[in-house]
Design a protein around this motif. Structure first.
Motif, PDB file in Angstrom:
ATOM      1  N   ASN A  76       0.810  -1.225   0.000  1.00  0.00           N
ATOM      2  CA  ASN A  76       0.000   0.000   0.000  1.00  0.00           C
ATOM      3  C   ASN A  76       0.842   1.273   0.000  1.00  0.00           C
ATOM      4  O   ASN A  76       0.289   2.376   0.126  1.00  0.00           O
ATOM      5  N   VAL A  77       2.153   1.140  -0.148  1.00  0.00           N
ATOM      6  CA  VAL A  77       3.054   2.293  -0.052  1.00  0.00           C
ATOM      7  C   VAL A  77       4.013   2.308  -1.234  1.00  0.00           C
ATOM      8  O   VAL A  77       4.520   1.259  -1.648  1.00  0.00           O
ATOM      9  N   THR A  78       4.285   3.502  -1.749  1.00  0.00           N
ATOM     10  CA  THR A  78       5.367   3.677  -2.711  1.00  0.00           C
ATOM     11  C   THR A  78       6.074   4.986  -2.399  1.00  0.00           C
ATOM     12  O   THR A  78       5.456   5.931  -1.899  1.00  0.00           O
ATOM     13  N   ALA A  79       7.366   5.023  -2.661  1.00  0.00           N
ATOM     14  CA  ALA A  79       8.166   6.225  -2.421  1.00  0.00           C
ATOM     15  C   ALA A  79       8.450   6.922  -3.742  1.00  0.00           C
ATOM     16  O   ALA A  79       8.438   6.299  -4.814  1.00  0.00           O
ATOM     17  N   GLY A  80       8.710   8.230  -3.663  1.00  0.00           N
ATOM     18  CA  GLY A  80       8.995   8.986  -4.866  1.00  0.00           C
ATOM     19  C   GLY A  80       9.934  10.139  -4.587  1.00  0.00           C
ATOM     20  O   GLY A  80      10.296  10.425  -3.442  1.00  0.00           O
ATOM     21  N   CYS A  81      10.301  10.834  -5.655  1.00  0.00           N
ATOM     22  CA  CYS A  81      11.245  11.950  -5.574  1.00  0.00           C
ATOM     23  C   CYS A  81      10.501  13.203  -5.108  1.00  0.00           C
ATOM     24  O   CYS A  81      10.276  14.152  -5.868  1.00  0.00           O
ATOM     25  N   GLY A  82      10.106  13.185  -3.830  1.00  0.00           N
ATOM     26  CA  GLY A  82       9.237  14.213  -3.289  1.00  0.00           C
ATOM     27  C   GLY A  82       7.795  13.887  -3.641  1.00  0.00           C
ATOM     28  O   GLY A  82       7.512  13.168  -4.612  1.00  0.00           O
ATOM     29  N   SER A  83       6.859  14.401  -2.874  1.00  0.00           N
ATOM     30  CA  SER A  83       5.455  14.098  -3.160  1.00  0.00           C
ATOM     31  C   SER A  83       4.996  14.703  -4.482  1.00  0.00           C
ATOM     32  O   SER A  83       4.069  14.190  -5.115  1.00  0.00           O
ATOM     33  N   VAL A  84       5.664  15.774  -4.940  1.00  0.00           N
ATOM     34  CA  VAL A  84       5.254  16.362  -6.211  1.00  0.00           C
ATOM     35  C   VAL A  84       5.505  15.406  -7.368  1.00  0.00           C
ATOM     36  O   VAL A  84       4.714  15.340  -8.327  1.00  0.00           O
ATOM     37  N   ALA A  85       6.581  14.623  -7.304  1.00  0.00           N
ATOM     38  CA  ALA A  85       6.827  13.631  -8.353  1.00  0.00           C
ATOM     39  C   ALA A  85       5.734  12.572  -8.341  1.00  0.00           C
ATOM     40  O   ALA A  85       5.286  12.109  -9.405  1.00  0.00           O
ATOM     41  N   LEU A  86       5.294  12.195  -7.150  1.00  0.00           N
ATOM     42  CA  LEU A  86       4.217  11.218  -7.051  1.00  0.00           C
ATOM     43  C   LEU A  86       2.899  11.798  -7.558  1.00  0.00           C
ATOM     44  O   LEU A  86       2.081  11.068  -8.128  1.00  0.00           O
ATOM     45  N   CYS A  87       2.680  13.102  -7.357  1.00  0.00           N
ATOM     46  CA  CYS A  87       1.500  13.748  -7.941  1.00  0.00           C
ATOM     47  C   CYS A  87       1.520  13.584  -9.459  1.00  0.00           C
ATOM     48  O   CYS A  87       0.500  13.250 -10.079  1.00  0.00           O
ATOM     49  N   GLN A  88       2.679  13.817 -10.067  1.00  0.00           N
ATOM     50  CA  GLN A  88       2.774  13.694 -11.525  1.00  0.00           C
ATOM     51  C   GLN A  88       2.592  12.249 -11.962  1.00  0.00           C
ATOM     52  O   GLN A  88       1.888  11.972 -12.950  1.00  0.00           O
ATOM     53  N   GLN A  89       3.207  11.309 -11.240  1.00  0.00           N
ATOM     54  CA  GLN A  89       3.027   9.896 -11.567  1.00  0.00           C
ATOM     55  C   GLN A  89       1.554   9.497 -11.483  1.00  0.00           C
ATOM     56  O   GLN A  89       1.066   8.694 -12.286  1.00  0.00           O
ATOM     57  N   LEU A  90       0.858  10.054 -10.510  1.00  0.00           N
ATOM     58  CA  LEU A  90      -0.556   9.735 -10.332  1.00  0.00           C
ATOM     59  C   LEU A  90      -1.371  10.215 -11.532  1.00  0.00           C
ATOM     60  O   LEU A  90      -2.241   9.479 -12.038  1.00  0.00           O
ATOM     61  N   VAL A  91      -1.114  11.434 -11.986  1.00  0.00           N
ATOM     62  CA  VAL A  91      -1.817  11.938 -13.162  1.00  0.00           C
ATOM     63  C   VAL A  91      -1.544  11.033 -14.360  1.00  0.00           C
ATOM     64  O   VAL A  91      -2.456  10.646 -15.106  1.00  0.00           O
ATOM     65  N   GLN A  92      -0.290  10.667 -14.544  1.00  0.00           N
ATOM     66  CA  GLN A  92       0.075   9.815 -15.671  1.00  0.00           C
ATOM     67  C   GLN A  92      -0.565   8.433 -15.580  1.00  0.00           C
ATOM     68  O   GLN A  92      -0.897   7.825 -16.599  1.00  0.00           O
ATOM     69  N   ALA A  93      -0.764   7.950 -14.355  1.00  0.00           N
ATOM     70  CA  ALA A  93      -1.309   6.606 -14.167  1.00  0.00           C
ATOM     71  C   ALA A  93      -2.815   6.537 -14.396  1.00  0.00           C
ATOM     72  O   ALA A  93      -3.325   5.506 -14.856  1.00  0.00           O
ATOM     73  N   VAL A  94      -3.536   7.616 -14.081  1.00  0.00           N
ATOM     74  CA  VAL A  94      -5.002   7.523 -14.139  1.00  0.00           C
ATOM     75  C   VAL A  94      -5.626   8.307 -15.282  1.00  0.00           C
ATOM     76  O   VAL A  94      -6.811   8.107 -15.582  1.00  0.00           O
ATOM     77  N   CYS A  95      -4.877   9.188 -15.937  1.00  0.00           N
ATOM     78  CA  CYS A  95      -5.459  10.061 -16.964  1.00  0.00           C
ATOM     79  C   CYS A  95      -4.967   9.700 -18.362  1.00  0.00           C
ATOM     80  O   CYS A  95      -3.769   9.516 -18.589  1.00  0.00           O
ATOM     81  N   ALA A  96      -5.908   9.631 -19.294  1.00  0.00           N
ATOM     82  CA  ALA A  96      -5.597   9.588 -20.716  1.00  0.00           C
ATOM     83  C   ALA A  96      -5.696  11.015 -21.259  1.00  0.00           C
ATOM     84  O   ALA A  96      -6.264  11.896 -20.606  1.00  0.00           O
ATOM     85  N   PRO A  97      -5.133  11.273 -22.436  1.00  0.00           N
ATOM     86  CA  PRO A  97      -5.242  12.620 -22.996  1.00  0.00           C
ATOM     87  C   PRO A  97      -6.693  13.100 -23.056  1.00  0.00           C
ATOM     88  O   PRO A  97      -7.583  12.384 -23.508  1.00  0.00           O
ATOM     89  N   GLY A  98      -6.904  14.319 -22.553  1.00  0.00           N
ATOM     90  CA  GLY A  98      -8.236  14.890 -22.554  1.00  0.00           C
ATOM     91  C   GLY A  98      -9.023  14.671 -21.278  1.00  0.00           C
ATOM     92  O   GLY A  98     -10.067  15.306 -21.073  1.00  0.00           O
ATOM     93  N   ASP A  99      -8.549  13.784 -20.406  1.00  0.00           N
ATOM     94  CA  ASP A  99      -9.223  13.580 -19.130  1.00  0.00           C
ATOM     95  C   ASP A  99      -8.995  14.785 -18.225  1.00  0.00           C
ATOM     96  O   ASP A  99      -8.028  15.536 -18.377  1.00  0.00           O
TER      97      ASP A  99
END
Length: 352
Positions: A76-99
């Motif tokens: 249930n946990v993942t680490a990232g290069c600051g929480s802002v990097a994880l914010c970007q990873q999250l967008v990339q993981a759940v959004c397709a273009p136009g979402d």
């Protein structure tokens, strides 16, 4: 002829960091004034001896320690290069273009940037007059194209935090297909009567994640390490978006050491909270409007006077963070730094 690049890059705003001026008091970036805790500094020094080796790409030891610390499973946990990097990873993981990605505004400046980087559509919902997130309006803004909602709590740069009661009512309105990210970068400074615990929410709802960082209260802004907690399926998807080896071995070792320093951290955050109250009370006494903050900064909604206040402080070697036309965010420093800020603010009142 130049190489082809994306045609939409001009629409992506640039992130503007807090200014640094030699010899000035920097109250612009919400950093801690003290360095890493002594035990953490020692761990960083020890880790530096192995800097010739690549870090663990999965941050396994840090993730395991975080899971133990938070009372969840490592999956249930993942680490990232600051929480802002994880914010970007999250967008990339759940959004397709136009979402669509929804968030309150004004809020963390990275949200529109990372949304557009991922070809998603940023949707800004105005905050309430007191600087708090308008959860009803955010819920009303959800459409068939919405895939992600960022709730920054406490909200950067305005300061108010969402209450647990209001969050529960909001989450009940959000479709289960929409991911809700609780951006809790300032979690350690919250002292409200009905606080949100994003980790607890993430473990009881299938579409909620909590994002936290070691940059603020723990004093590791320069090392770049944060983490996300959420349902295992979402965590796995976000982990796939990571830039390999982006969490350095020094950052991983420092994060582990931070989690062993509970009493020291509480003392530090209590001191900041006390200064936060003192600074806000003083500014209110001068006639400024100052929303109640649950973070390590205060917000002055000065509107068109924001740039003038910012420049006035800068001339007195006090660096604040100006959002022209909206307001000024002031980090809570040590007492001497705060006194210099208050002196400048008092002078500004007399010349307005």
């Amino acid at each position: 002829m130049s190489p082809d690049v994306r045609t939409d890059l001009d629409a992506i705003p640039a992130y503007v960091p807090g200014a640094t001026v030699p010899g000035a008091v920097k109250l612009a970036s919400n950093e801690t004034t003290a360095g890493p805790l002594p035990s953490v500094a020692a761990a960083i020094a020890d880790a530096a001896a192995g800097a010739n080796r690549y870090p663990d790409i999965t941050s396994r030891a840090l993730v395991k320690r975080l899971a133990d610390f938070l009372g969840v499973e490592p999956e249930n946990v993942t680490a990232g290069c600051g929480s802002v990097a994880l914010c970007q990873q999250l967008v990339q993981a759940v959004c397709a273009p136009g979402d669509e990605v929804i968030y309150g505004w004004r809020s963390f400046e990275a949200y529109p940037i990372i949304s557009r980087i991922a070809h998603a559509v940023p949707v800004q919902v105005p905050n309430r007059a007191d600087g708090s997130l308008d959860l009803d309006a955010i819920a009303d803004a959800v459409t068939d194209r919405t895939r992600l909602i960022f709730l920054c709590t406490p909200n950067n740069p305005t300061g108010p935090a969402v209450s647990r009661t209001d969050l529960a009512a909001f989450l009940d309105r959000v479709p289960a297909r929409v991911t809700v990210a609780l951006d809790e970068a300032y979690y350690e400074y919250v002292r409200s009567s009905d606080p949100v615990d994003g980790v607890a929410e993430a473990m009881t709802r299938p579409n909620v994640v909590s994002l936290r960082t070691f940059s603020k209260a723990y004093g590791l802004a320069g090392l770049r390490v944060g983490y996300m907690v959420g349902p295992a399926e979402l965590v796995t998807s976000v982990s796939k978006m990571v830039v390999p080896f982006s969490v350095s071995s020094l950052a991983q070792a420092a994060g582990i050491a931070c989690l062993e320093a509970g009493d020291e951290l509480r003392a530090r955050t209590d001191a900041v909270v006390a200064e936060r109250t003192r600074v806000r009370d003083a500014l209110l006494g001068m006639g400024y409007e100052v929303p109640e903050s649950q973070a390590n900064f205060v917000w002055l909604p000065l509107g068109e006077r924001a740039a003038g206040f910012n420049e006035h402080c800068r001339e007195r070697l006090v660096i604040t963070r100006c959002f022209a036309g909206d307001g000024v965010r002031i980090s809570v420093g040590d007492p001497e730094e705060n006194d210099r800020l208050l002196a400048a603010a008092q002078e500004f009142v007399t010349v307005m």
